[in-house]
Design a protein around this motif. Structure first.
Motif, short mmCIF file in Angstrom:
data_model
loop_
_atom_site.label_atom_id
_atom_site.label_comp_id
_atom_site.label_asym_id
_atom_site.label_seq_id
_atom_site.Cartn_x
_atom_site.Cartn_y
_atom_site.Cartn_z
N MET A 1 27.19 50.34 39.47
CA MET A 1 28.17 49.46 38.79
C MET A 1 29.24 49.03 39.78
O MET A 1 29.80 49.86 40.47
N LEU A 3 32.67 47.93 41.48
CA LEU A 3 34.08 48.17 41.24
C LEU A 3 34.76 46.87 40.82
O LEU A 3 35.68 46.87 40.02
N ILE A 4 34.24 45.78 41.36
CA ILE A 4 34.85 44.48 41.11
C ILE A 4 34.38 43.97 39.77
O ILE A 4 33.18 43.82 39.54
N SER A 5 35.26 43.75 38.84
CA SER A 5 34.81 43.24 37.55
C SER A 5 35.29 41.80 37.40
O SER A 5 35.92 41.44 36.42
N PRO A 7 37.41 39.07 39.08
CA PRO A 7 38.71 38.42 38.94
C PRO A 7 38.54 36.93 38.70
O PRO A 7 39.44 36.27 38.20
N ARG A 9 36.75 35.61 36.49
CA ARG A 9 36.79 35.33 35.05
C ARG A 9 38.23 35.21 34.56
O ARG A 9 38.57 34.35 33.77
N ALA A 10 39.10 36.10 35.07
CA ALA A 10 40.51 36.02 34.71
C ALA A 10 41.10 34.72 35.22
O ALA A 10 41.84 34.03 34.51
N ALA A 11 40.71 34.35 36.45
CA ALA A 11 41.22 33.11 37.02
C ALA A 11 40.75 31.91 36.20
O ALA A 11 41.51 30.99 35.92
N ALA A 13 40.00 31.97 33.09
CA ALA A 13 40.66 32.00 31.78
C ALA A 13 42.02 31.33 31.85
O ALA A 13 42.42 30.64 30.91
N TYR B 50 41.50 41.14 30.94
CA TYR B 50 41.11 39.93 31.66
C TYR B 50 40.98 40.16 33.16
O TYR B 50 40.13 39.56 33.81
N ARG B 166 48.46 35.23 39.66
CA ARG B 166 47.48 34.54 40.49
C ARG B 166 48.20 33.62 41.49
O ARG B 166 47.86 33.55 42.67
N THR B 174 40.90 44.11 42.95
CA THR B 174 39.58 43.69 42.46
C THR B 174 38.75 43.10 43.58
O THR B 174 37.58 42.83 43.40
#
Lengths: 138, 180
Positions: A1, A3-5, A7, A9-11, A13, B50, B166, B174
């Motif tokens: 899995m 570690l990076i989930s 970012p 997607r957040a950006a 969003a 998020y 950001r 991340t």
């Protein structure tokens, strides 16, 4: 899995508008449902005649709202003092930390409810409010 | 390779603490209807959801609820057993809503769904374990309407904060290379 989930997607969003069309639909639908629930459950509630005081999930006392009385209700934290009279009921003092029950003030209509979760005390004025809803959930 | 992990753990700890501070702050504000809270601490939950994902968000919520209960002396009390399931359910439903909503639902929409889930879970738990009578449903509109608006406000705040972080190129840990 990893570690990076993502970012990304957040950006992605936050690159979208603050309120998308779906958000506005959601808000509109929520408002309509809220207004329907209010119209269904809030009005037409008549004054109650009786009050039930429950302690630890069991009936402690059943009283008439017009008969002035003061009840000391035992709970796990201590004594909750409930005052009845002049068609209303209120919690005067409670050993619970947040005192939501005291700040709820007086209730007088059918369906009126004061709950002290920490001290397991429930004060309610019986009525048929929400009876139809309950049938759905049970 | 340990630096991003350290950064991430530090950020998560800060998010849990920020949530805790907001939670304690809002419990000092007088409220007209005592059982209705703005839910400001969910800003931290949404940030974790998020920026990282649902597991991290869950960790932030569980830590915040646990620490708040320890600080207010209500650990494992009835209030705790309302707050914890409601917080956990809200995170799971928000994560599902975020995935299902795809690109069409923004943070504010997900937050509204979370706030409604949180309040409805609490009401259902009170119905199941404390008030075993139908009168409790009279509270439904009083729980529904505020959640819609607090969820919206909290979601907008989270959106602006993520956008701000950001723009500031804040390192969330991340990125394994440490390069944005």
């Amino acid at each position: 899995m990893p570690l990076i989930s993502s970012p990304e997607r957040a950006a992605a969003a936050v690159r979208r508008p603050l309120l998308t069309r779906a958000d506005k639909w959601l808000l509109g639908l929520g408002l309509i449902i809220g207004l329907l629930l209010s119209a269904l459950l809030l009005p037409g509630r008549e004054r109650g005649r009786e009050v039930l005081i429950e302690a630890r999930g069991r009936l402690f006392v059943r009283a008439y709202l017009d008969t002035p009385a003061r009840y000391e209700v035992p709970g796990p934290l201590g004594t909750t003092v409930v005052e009845v009279g002049e068609g209303a009921v209120r919690v005067i003092s409670s050993p619970c930390p947040e005192k939501h029950c005291v700040r709820s003030g007086a209730v007088r209509r059918q369906g009126g409810l004061i709950v002290c979760v920490p001290n397991r005390v429930v004060v309610r004025i019986p009525g048929d409010i929400g009876g139809s809803l309950d049938m759905i959930t049970e | 390779m340990s630096r991003p992990l350290t950064t991430k753990l530090t950020r998560l700890a800060l998010l849990a603490t920020a949530g805790l501070a907001l939670f304690l702050f809002e419990s000092l504000i007088p409220r007209p209807l005592p059982w209705i809270k703005p839910g400001l601490s969910q800003i931290a939950t949404l940030l974790a959801l998020y920026v990282y994902g649902w597991r991290e968000s869950l960790a932030v919520v569980v830590l915040r609820v646990g620490l708040a209960a320890l600080l207010t002396g209500s650990f494992a009390g009835p209030g705790f057993w309302l707050a914890l399931p409601a917080g956990v359910t809200a995170v799971l439903v928000m994560a599902a809503a975020r995935s299902a909503g795809g690109r069409s639902l923004s943070i504010a929409g997900v937050s509204m769904i979370g706030a409604l889930t949180h309040n409805l879970t609490q009401l259902a738990l009170v119905r199941l374990f404390y008030v075993r009578s139908s009168e409790i449903w009279a509270l439904l509109p009083l729980v529904w309407m505020p959640a819609l608006f607090t969820g919206l406000a909290v979601g907008l705040a989270a959106h602006l904060l993520i956008d701000f972080s950001r723009r500031m190129s804040l390192d969330w840990g991340t990125n394994p290379d440490g390069v944005e």
